[in-house]
Design a protein around this motif. Structure first.
Motif: not given
Length: 422
Positions: A93-94, A98-100, A261-263
């Motif tokens: 999901r992340y 974030n990929g968008a 991974f971080f934000m």
């Protein structure tokens, strides 16, 4: 029956397939020996980066769709289940969410590079128009994806944006009813958006293939904006461009991974972690960041229909850019006056984006109106006039000339032409 054409591949299986379906010959020609201008820089890598992001989005979307429930009473909880119970569901999901944002970053850089170097001019008009269509389909796909988590921003964003179509006379209300599947944003709406969000990336993939085919017909533009005149101006796509693009992709993926991974929630909205509630309106409804400049234009005009026309017109306007820009010179390197206005346009887009994130009142509303007015002034008035009034710098006679004369600077010497047809 015609005899199968002999091919050059050493692998007998590849050779056997290619003699009957010459797909490997085509790939070898288009992605191995294909001539590229020798002076392309790292900005030319963002087309490849955008293509890789599309593949990542489709792949992660397929696995997320296996676990998602497109029902208003289950959608929010199914997303939470993906995050908590599905093996590596949080990662999928992340990467997807974030990929968008990373996809839009790559596409925006790709578009502004095209604007700066005049990549929309002849013979690349169809290439540019296909790019504008891709951008529109991207926006539709991203908007529908934003609705699927069924949080507060999902629900109210869908309500606000779908209601915009009601501004159109006669056809507006039927369009809204068709989108909703009823009399309000509800379960039929979510089902429609989920189906379309699943389908449109494959439409997008087809458009990208057409876009790439058009690119390989007209050839790539370059920072000088002049056409390659022979082998001295070009290099084979492989290994030169593949190495350059590969390095850029790795750097881009490192930045992408830093967000994942971080934000991972940095580019999201906290209200979307609250389940959708039709009875509680958020204090400030905003779309995702990549829609904010167009959202600012929508709110800048007091009339609802005028705002909708301005928002959609700002994108449709880009398709007419090859004819609005009357200059025969492509690259801003040789257009010193227009180069200044290009950077004003870039700043204007950033200011509009920030204005769109603020409440539509006070100074920010005035700034949004000024920014909207400048956007349309730039394309409808400034571009046509500057093309006729501006005196461009002399162009080099070939791509290789500035390199052979020493350094990347273009010398306005005896071999330079005052102007070259685009």
């Amino acid at each position: 029956m015609a005899q199968a054409q002999a091919t050059k591949f050493k692998n007998p299986v590849v050779n056997w397939i290619d003699s009957r379906l010459p797909i490997f010959t085509m790939l070898d020609h288009e992605y191995n020996h294909y001539p590229m201008p020798r002076n392309v820089n790292y900005l030319w890598a963002f087309g490849a980066i955008a293509g890789i992001m599309l593949v990542i989005m489709i792949a992660t979307g397929l696995f997320l769709a296996m676990q998602y429930s497109s029902h208003t009473s289950l959608a929010f909880d199914s997303v939470e289940r993906i995050m908590r119970d599905v093996n590596y569901g949080w990662l999928l999901r992340y990467i997807h969410a974030n990929g968008a944002s990373m996809f839009f970053i790559a596409v925006y850089i790709h578009m502004f590079r095209g604007l700066y170097y005049g990549s929309y001019k002849a013979p690349r008009e169809i290439l540019w128009i296909l790019g504008v269509i891709i951008f529109l389909v991207m926006m539709g796909t991203a908007f529908m994806g934003y609705v699927l988590p069924w949080g507060q921003m999902s629900f109210w964003g869908a309500t606000v944006i779908t209601n915009l179509f009601s501004a159109f006379p006669i056809v507006g209300d039927p369009i809204v009813t068709l989108l909703w599947g009823g009399f309000s944003v509800d379960n039929p709406t979510l089902n429609r958006f989920f189906a379309l969000h699943f389908l449109l990336p494959f439409v997008l993939l087809g458009l990208v293939i057409l876009h790439t085919a058009a690119l390989h017909v007209s050839g790539s533009n370059n920072p000088l904006g002049i056409e390659a005149k022979g082998p001295q101006d070009t290099v084979p796509f492989n290994p030169y461009v593949t190495i350059k693009d590969g390095f850029a992709v790795v750097i881009f993926l490192i930045v992408y991974a830093a967000f994942v991974f971080f934000m991972p929630n940095y580019m999201g909205h906290p209200d979307n972690y609250i389940p959708a509630n039709p009875l509680v309106t958020p204090a400030h409804i905003v779309p995702e960041w990549y829609f904010l400049p167009f959202y600012a234009m929508l709110r800048a005009i007091p009339d609802k229909l005028g705002g909708v026309l301005a928002m959609f017109g700002s994108i449709a306007l880009l398709a007419f850019l090859p004819w609005l820009d009357t200059s025969k010179v492509r690259s801003c390197k040789f257009r010193p006056i227009y180069r200044q206005f290009f950077w004003i346009l870039a700043i204007d887009a950033l200011v509009l984006g920030y204005a769109g994130s603020q409440p539509a009142e006070g100074a920010w509303l005035v700034i949004a109106r000024i920014g909207t007015a400048y956007y349309f002034f730039h394309f409808l008035i400034l571009l046509p006039l500057l093309g006729k009034l501006e005196r461009p710098l002399p162009l080099p006679s070939s791509i290789s000339e500035p390199v052979l004369k020493g350094g990347g600077r273009v010398a306005a010497g005896a071999h330079a032409k005052p102007m070259e047809k685009a």
